[in-house]
Enzyme design. Sequence first.
Site, PDB file in Angstrom:
ATOM      1  N   SER A 261     -48.172 -36.579  14.987  1.00  0.00           N
ATOM      2  CA  SER A 261     -48.108 -37.642  13.967  1.00  0.00           C
ATOM      3  C   SER A 261     -47.557 -37.131  12.636  1.00  0.00           C
ATOM      4  O   SER A 261     -47.974 -36.087  12.131  1.00  0.00           O
ATOM      5  CB  SER A 261     -49.494 -38.252  13.753  1.00  0.00           C
ATOM      6  OG  SER A 261     -49.415 -39.180  12.680  1.00  0.00           O
TER       7      SER A 261
ATOM      8  N   SER B  32     -47.814 -39.149   9.987  1.00  0.00           N
ATOM      9  CA  SER B  32     -48.482 -39.988   8.981  1.00  0.00           C
ATOM     10  C   SER B  32     -49.154 -39.193   7.864  1.00  0.00           C
ATOM     11  O   SER B  32     -49.021 -39.569   6.691  1.00  0.00           O
ATOM     12  CB  SER B  32     -49.495 -40.923   9.648  1.00  0.00           C
ATOM     13  OG  SER B  32     -48.803 -41.875  10.421  1.00  0.00           O
TER      14      SER B  32
ATOM     15  N   LYS C 126     -53.800 -49.121  19.909  1.00  0.00           N
ATOM     16  CA  LYS C 126     -53.538 -50.263  19.019  1.00  0.00           C
ATOM     17  C   LYS C 126     -54.162 -51.576  19.526  1.00  0.00           C
ATOM     18  O   LYS C 126     -54.573 -52.412  18.722  1.00  0.00           O
ATOM     19  CB  LYS C 126     -52.030 -50.458  18.819  1.00  0.00           C
ATOM     20  CG  LYS C 126     -51.392 -49.333  18.003  1.00  0.00           C
ATOM     21  CD  LYS C 126     -49.921 -49.617  17.745  1.00  0.00           C
ATOM     22  CE  LYS C 126     -49.244 -48.406  17.124  1.00  0.00           C
ATOM     23  NZ  LYS C 126     -47.841 -48.664  16.764  1.00  0.00           N
TER      24      LYS C 126
ATOM     25  N   ASN D  48     -52.363 -51.513  13.709  1.00  0.00           N
ATOM     26  CA  ASN D  48     -52.110 -50.101  13.367  1.00  0.00           C
ATOM     27  C   ASN D  48     -52.725 -49.717  12.024  1.00  0.00           C
ATOM     28  O   ASN D  48     -52.590 -48.570  11.608  1.00  0.00           O
ATOM     29  CB  ASN D  48     -50.605 -49.796  13.373  1.00  0.00           C
ATOM     30  CG  ASN D  48     -49.906 -50.302  12.127  1.00  0.00           C
ATOM     31  OD1 ASN D  48     -50.359 -51.242  11.489  1.00  0.00           O
ATOM     32  ND2 ASN D  48     -48.799 -49.674  11.778  1.00  0.00           N
TER      33      ASN D  48
ATOM     34  N   MET E 274     -35.410 -47.729  17.930  1.00  0.00           N
ATOM     35  CA  MET E 274     -36.772 -47.559  17.384  1.00  0.00           C
ATOM     36  C   MET E 274     -37.301 -46.134  17.542  1.00  0.00           C
ATOM     37  O   MET E 274     -38.111 -45.686  16.731  1.00  0.00           O
ATOM     38  CB  MET E 274     -37.737 -48.524  18.067  1.00  0.00           C
ATOM     39  CG  MET E 274     -37.708 -49.913  17.480  1.00  0.00           C
ATOM     40  SD  MET E 274     -39.239 -50.727  17.946  1.00  0.00           S
ATOM     41  CE  MET E 274     -38.812 -52.405  17.603  1.00  0.00           C
TER      42      MET E 274
END
Length: 262
Positions: free
Chosen positions: A15, A17, A66, A87, A214
């Site tokens: 990740s 994030s 999710k 999310n 994507m």
Amino acid sequence: MSKQFAVIGHPIEQSRSPELHHAFAQKMGIDLNYAKRLAPLDGFDASMQDFFAQGGLGMNVTVPFKEQAFNACTVLTERAKIAKAVNTLWMQNGQLHGDNTDGQGLVEAILALGWNLAQSRILIIGAGGATRGVIYPLVQAGAQKIVIANRTLARAEQLVADLKDAVPNTELSAVELHDLDGDFDLVINATSASLSGDALVLPETLQFKYAYEMAYGKASSFLDQAKARGVPTSEGFGMLVGQAIESFRIWHGVKPNLKDFL
Ligand code: ATR
């Protein structure tokens, strides 16, 4: 102690994030700690509840949780209801709130590229969760016509049937990948083909002005074909940054500028 945030998933090591949220926080002058949280495949609810019980303020949710996050929320935004996936989580008045920022992230990434969405005709290839999550934000951004093309036609048809009432002023239709044709402004690859290294063949007769993949950081036959035609292209890093920015905005009330983080 800093305000606590986290991203939960399985696996989670990959990740990006935490680095994004720390970069936003530094830019906006906010003190926070954002961690990676690995939940066992059968342990999403317990791990998520423990995080909030320990005073956690907000949590991002990634694969494969999710849908479970969606089911756990008592309050959902309209776009999360339509996506049937969440999310972004936070507690408010003792209730678990959920949103889905993936679609808005895509929209903002596309607009940052200078690609127009107003009155646009969009082709989305794929009919899984990734596609479901972006339809409503694309419509809100002005898409006039959206065609969903899928290898398994029935899945695309089901998605159209599920979503058509949510977007009554948009032409929404399904087509089998093999029968792909027509003239579009934007084509989006929302399949997992690039992730698994599979080729996707676009017919010569298919016309489009822009192509968005994507996935990111993967070989993409979809992007190769678009580039060979001289069409402007982008891959999903902008969408990743965009969804993180939208989560940040929900939690902190301030919005970093996407272009500063690409
Ligand atoms: P996600 O939640 O990421 O959308 P998913 O629900 O597994 O993942 O959906 C994957 C999508 O990629 C599906 O539309 C799938 O097509 P099928 O519904 O026919 O399975 C599509 N996909 C995956 N590999 C593909 C390939 N090699 N060629 C074309 N489509 C592919």
